[in-house]
Scaffold this motif. Structure first.
Motif, PDB file in Angstrom:
ATOM      1  N   MET A  54     125.788  12.911 112.336  1.00 51.57           N
ATOM      2  CA  MET A  54     124.625  12.691 111.506  1.00 51.57           C
ATOM      3  C   MET A  54     123.467  13.490 112.113  1.00 51.57           C
ATOM      4  O   MET A  54     123.125  13.294 113.268  1.00 51.57           O
ATOM      5  CB  MET A  54     124.308  11.182 111.473  1.00 51.57           C
ATOM      6  CG  MET A  54     123.102  10.822 110.673  1.00 51.57           C
ATOM      7  SD  MET A  54     122.688   9.040 110.612  1.00 51.57           S
ATOM      8  CE  MET A  54     124.120   8.316 109.878  1.00 51.57           C
ATOM      9  N   ASN A  55     122.882  14.359 111.314  1.00 50.64           N
ATOM     10  CA  ASN A  55     121.743  15.134 111.803  1.00 50.64           C
ATOM     11  C   ASN A  55     120.440  14.365 111.554  1.00 50.64           C
ATOM     12  O   ASN A  55     120.449  13.270 110.991  1.00 50.64           O
ATOM     13  CB  ASN A  55     121.726  16.529 111.158  1.00 50.64           C
ATOM     14  CG  ASN A  55     121.516  16.492 109.657  1.00 50.64           C
ATOM     15  OD1 ASN A  55     120.771  15.664 109.140  1.00 50.64           O
ATOM     16  ND2 ASN A  55     122.182  17.400 108.942  1.00 50.64           N
ATOM     17  N   ALA A  56     119.333  14.942 111.945  1.00 47.19           N
ATOM     18  CA  ALA A  56     118.043  14.247 111.863  1.00 47.19           C
ATOM     19  C   ALA A  56     117.653  13.922 110.415  1.00 47.19           C
ATOM     20  O   ALA A  56     117.126  12.841 110.134  1.00 47.19           O
ATOM     21  CB  ALA A  56     116.950  15.084 112.527  1.00 47.19           C
ATOM     22  N   ILE A  57     117.918  14.829 109.505  1.00 44.26           N
ATOM     23  CA  ILE A  57     117.583  14.586 108.100  1.00 44.26           C
ATOM     24  C   ILE A  57     118.431  13.452 107.550  1.00 44.26           C
ATOM     25  O   ILE A  57     117.931  12.551 106.856  1.00 44.26           O
ATOM     26  CB  ILE A  57     117.765  15.874 107.272  1.00 44.26           C
ATOM     27  CG1 ILE A  57     116.714  16.913 107.691  1.00 44.26           C
ATOM     28  CG2 ILE A  57     117.673  15.592 105.768  1.00 44.26           C
ATOM     29  CD1 ILE A  57     116.935  18.291 107.130  1.00 44.26           C
ATOM     30  N   GLN A  58     119.719  13.457 107.877  1.00 42.85           N
ATOM     31  CA  GLN A  58     120.611  12.384 107.432  1.00 42.85           C
ATOM     32  C   GLN A  58     120.210  11.045 108.055  1.00 42.85           C
ATOM     33  O   GLN A  58     120.275  10.007 107.392  1.00 42.85           O
ATOM     34  CB  GLN A  58     122.058  12.713 107.789  1.00 42.85           C
ATOM     35  CG  GLN A  58     122.621  13.883 107.001  1.00 42.85           C
ATOM     36  CD  GLN A  58     123.947  14.363 107.558  1.00 42.85           C
ATOM     37  OE1 GLN A  58     124.142  14.421 108.770  1.00 42.85           O
ATOM     38  NE2 GLN A  58     124.861  14.711 106.659  1.00 42.85           N
ATOM     39  N   ALA A  59     119.790  11.079 109.317  1.00 39.90           N
ATOM     40  CA  ALA A  59     119.377   9.848 109.995  1.00 39.90           C
ATOM     41  C   ALA A  59     118.144   9.238 109.329  1.00 39.90           C
ATOM     42  O   ALA A  59     118.060   8.017 109.157  1.00 39.90           O
ATOM     43  CB  ALA A  59     119.112  10.119 111.473  1.00 39.90           C
ATOM     44  N   ARG A  60     117.198  10.070 108.933  1.00 43.66           N
ATOM     45  CA  ARG A  60     116.009   9.566 108.231  1.00 43.66           C
ATOM     46  C   ARG A  60     116.384   8.974 106.886  1.00 43.66           C
ATOM     47  O   ARG A  60     115.887   7.915 106.485  1.00 43.66           O
ATOM     48  CB  ARG A  60     114.968  10.685 108.065  1.00 43.66           C
ATOM     49  CG  ARG A  60     114.113  10.894 109.303  1.00 43.66           C
ATOM     50  CD  ARG A  60     112.918  11.796 109.016  1.00 43.66           C
ATOM     51  NE  ARG A  60     113.302  13.164 108.676  1.00 43.66           N
ATOM     52  CZ  ARG A  60     113.570  14.119 109.568  1.00 43.66           C
ATOM     53  NH1 ARG A  60     113.501  13.871 110.859  1.00 43.66           N
ATOM     54  NH2 ARG A  60     113.897  15.328 109.170  1.00 43.66           N
TER      55      ARG A  60
ATOM     56  N   TRP B 234     127.486   5.588 104.786  1.00 41.49           N
ATOM     57  CA  TRP B 234     128.033   5.785 106.130  1.00 41.49           C
ATOM     58  C   TRP B 234     128.811   4.527 106.539  1.00 41.49           C
ATOM     59  O   TRP B 234     128.375   3.761 107.381  1.00 41.49           O
ATOM     60  CB  TRP B 234     126.903   6.054 107.120  1.00 41.49           C
ATOM     61  CG  TRP B 234     126.204   7.346 106.856  1.00 41.49           C
ATOM     62  CD1 TRP B 234     125.196   7.569 105.969  1.00 41.49           C
ATOM     63  CD2 TRP B 234     126.482   8.609 107.453  1.00 41.49           C
ATOM     64  NE1 TRP B 234     124.819   8.880 105.990  1.00 41.49           N
ATOM     65  CE2 TRP B 234     125.596   9.553 106.900  1.00 41.49           C
ATOM     66  CE3 TRP B 234     127.397   9.028 108.411  1.00 41.49           C
ATOM     67  CZ2 TRP B 234     125.605  10.888 107.261  1.00 41.49           C
ATOM     68  CZ3 TRP B 234     127.394  10.365 108.780  1.00 41.49           C
ATOM     69  CH2 TRP B 234     126.508  11.286 108.210  1.00 41.49           C
TER      70      TRP B 234
END
Length: 107
Positions: free
Chosen positions: A1-7, A37
């Motif tokens: 999970m990248n930062a955009i996905q995490a937000r 997720w």
């Protein structure tokens, strides 16, 4: 999970939790699945614990898959009981009566 996905995950989790009706509960895993997720149930818990402002949401309505309340949060059961949530003799939420699974229209 990248930062955009995490937000996006965080925003989805907070949105889902905000919709849980009084007297009902849902699970960390179900929230993770709704957010796209399904294997990230623990991340749901971390999101609720560490996101500023999450305490204003009905986080007490989130339990684990068997209806166990969060360890170390003794007030959670009290808050749920005030909403009419019933507990089994083992101390877990009666999931057969109080599990909230939104329909597609509610999401």
């Amino acid at each position: 999970m990248n930062a955009i996905q995490a937000r996006a995950f965080k925003d989805d989790v907070l949105n889902i939790v905000s919709q849980i009706p009084a007297g009902m509960v849902t699970t960390y895993g179900y929230i993770a699945a709704l957010a796209g997720w399904p294997s990230h149930a623990r991340m749901v818990g971390r999101t609720l614990r560490y996101t500023p402002g999450a305490e204003k949401l009905p986080c007490h309505r989130v339990v684990n898959v068997v209806g166990r309340t969060a360890p170390g949060w003794s007030r959670q059961r009290e808050l749920l009981e005030q909403e009419g949530v019933k507990f089994c003799p083992n101390g877990h939420v009666d999931m057969s009566r109080h599990l909230w699974e939104p329909t597609e229209n509610e999401e």
